[in-house]
Design an enzyme around this catalytic site. Structure first.
Site, PDB file in Angstrom:
ATOM      1  N   HIS A  88      10.308   9.565 -14.837  1.00 39.50           N
ATOM      2  CA  HIS A  88       9.858  10.850 -14.746  1.00 39.50           C
ATOM      3  C   HIS A  88       8.725  11.121 -15.519  1.00 39.50           C
ATOM      4  CE1 HIS A  88      11.980  12.704 -11.268  1.00 39.50           C
ATOM      5  NE2 HIS A  88      13.054  12.484 -12.026  1.00 39.50           N
ATOM      6  N   CYS A 141       4.828  10.317 -12.397  1.00 44.32           N
ATOM      7  CA  CYS A 141       3.741  11.388 -12.083  1.00 44.32           C
ATOM      8  C   CYS A 141       3.149  12.051 -13.389  1.00 44.32           C
ATOM      9  CB  CYS A 141       4.692  12.614 -11.628  1.00 44.32           C
ATOM     10  SG  CYS A 141       5.653  11.964  -9.930  1.00 44.32           S
TER      11      CYS A 141
END
Length: 424
Positions: A88, A141
């Site tokens: 993440h 991301c």
């Protein structure tokens, strides 16, 4: 070429949590094989941190930071260093309460939520000796700004490029209603996110065709399996920090302070610097500087004040020792989005732009991977000769576009490293 080749590979699936992903372990396994088979790395020179095997060292913030520090500390001119991260990413908005400080800290998210910031990476690359090349692949991301201040060669993550490179049809006065609406939506979303209010993105970061807005962390069906993105919304980060600490009073205005409170000396150096500056501002307010209490309210904020007061009830020197020991040459160093020295021997290949999400995909056959990681393996498998950094990123963009993804990989490095071979 005669330099030593050394690598750190990190893959985090966050099993059993709200943030669970599927493809990060596979990304690391494939890159491991590729480093040995294609690039000639020795097994002993590849370190892997993964949450696949819970009995081994975990990819916590302190373990990742120490492994990176060791990778760089042992480097010599002529060496090739490589860091691959699959997991993440998130963006921390400014917390200083100053309206002119509106940037973000792009971060990777270790398994214990002990964030590692873009400035941490920049300071790490600063320590790489001349003549040594350090390549970073971040399949996460918001990764476009991860190597703070690096020159943007391919992409549109920096404010300068967003201002200068926007095509005419994307300008508000161009008559393109859809482009203007998209521009406004992103602006509004960023504004709410900076206040800790999560507004779901459309599937632009990982879908085949748009569609209704969905939660960033939720799985999305596609014609080719299932897709989940690798963005950790602030709302989810806050929930996980609440679970970790047992405290319910955490919100966007106290994320950095919460991280310092949990991790202390093991927190990000930028978090510790932030705390040192906030402590100084608090004392200035207590002593009547900056217009007394009202001044410090504007500089630090009510939540920060309460946190600092609580900490100061004990032993201040002991409670804030990790922060006090930090060297802070200017308060600008702690501000999100602050740009400074540009690294010239670091190369970042990002999975997407800083305001985009990267895909975590699972095929109907149950094979999971990151979209960027899979594209890189496809490119390398199809060409046995030299693949430059620029070629890799441009071909990855082409592959992902053909597959229906809208995430756009980026290249961030000095001019001299645009056309050098990927990794070594």
């Amino acid at each position: 070429m005669g330099g030593r080749k050394r690598a750190l590979l990190v893959g985090i699936n966050y099993p059993g949590t709200k943030a669970e992903l599927k493809g990060c372990h596979n990304d690391v396994d494939r890159m491991h094989r590729c480093l040995v088979d294609r690039f000639g790395f020795d097994e002993d020179d590849i370190r892997v941190l993964s949450d696949k095997d819970r009995s081994g060292p975990q990819p916590t913030g302190v373990n990742i930071r120490r492994a990176l520090a060791r990778l760089v500390a042992d480097a010599r001119p002529g060496d090739f260093l490589f860091f691959h991260y699959s997991g993440h990413g998130t963006r921390l908005p400014a917390e200083t309460g100053q309206h002119d400080d509106t940037g973000y800290d792009e971060c990777i998210v270790p398994c214990d939520m002990n964030l590692i910031t873009d400035q941490d990476f920049r300071e790490l690359v600063q320590k790489v000796p001349d003549g040594c090349l350090f390549t970073i692949v971040s399949d996460s991301c918001h990764s476009g700004g991860l190597l703070d201040s690096a020159k943007e060669q391919i992409g549109n993550s920096t404010r300068q490029n967003k201002t200068q490179s926007r095509e005419p049809e994307e300008r508000p006065d161009s008559g393109s209603g859809s482009s203007f609406r998209s521009f406004l939506k992103e602006t509004v979303r960023d504004a709410f996110e900076s206040e800790g209010i999560h507004i779901p993105h459309s599937r632009r970061g990982h879908s085949h065709h748009g569609g209704d807005d969905q939660d960033e962390a939720s799985e999305q069906p596609s014609g080719n399996g299932r897709i989940k993105n690798r963005s950790l919304p602030l709302s989810t980060l806050i929930e996980m920090l609440k679970e970790q600490t047992g405290k319910d009073d955490i919100n966007v205005g106290s994320i950095r302070m919460t991280l310092f409170n949990i991790f202390g000396d093991d927190a990000s150096p930028k978090i510790k610097k932030f705390m040192k500056v906030m402590l100084g501002k608090f004392h200035q307010g207590q002593s009547g500087e900056h217009g007394g209490g009202g001044g410090v309210m504007g500089m630090v904020g009510a939540l920060a004040q309460e946190f600092l007061k609580a900490k100061l009830e004990g032993n201040e020197e002991e409670a804030f020792k990790p922060a006090i020991e930090q060297e802070v040459h200017s308060v600008d160093e702690v501000y999100a989005g602050t740009k400074a020295w540009a690294p010239n021997n670091g190369i970042l290949i990002s999975g997407c732009q800083t305001n985009q999400t990267s895909a975590d995909a699972t095929t109907p056959q149950g094979v999971s991977f990151g979209a960027l990681s899979n594209a890189i393996q496809t490119i390398l498998a199809g060409k046995h000769g030299k693949v430059t950094n620029k070629d890799l990123v441009m071909k990855a963009r082409e592959i992902l576009s053909k597959q229906g993804y809208t995430q756009q990989p980026g290249l961030y490095c000095g001019d001299e490293n645009v056309h050098v071979a990927f990794i070594c």
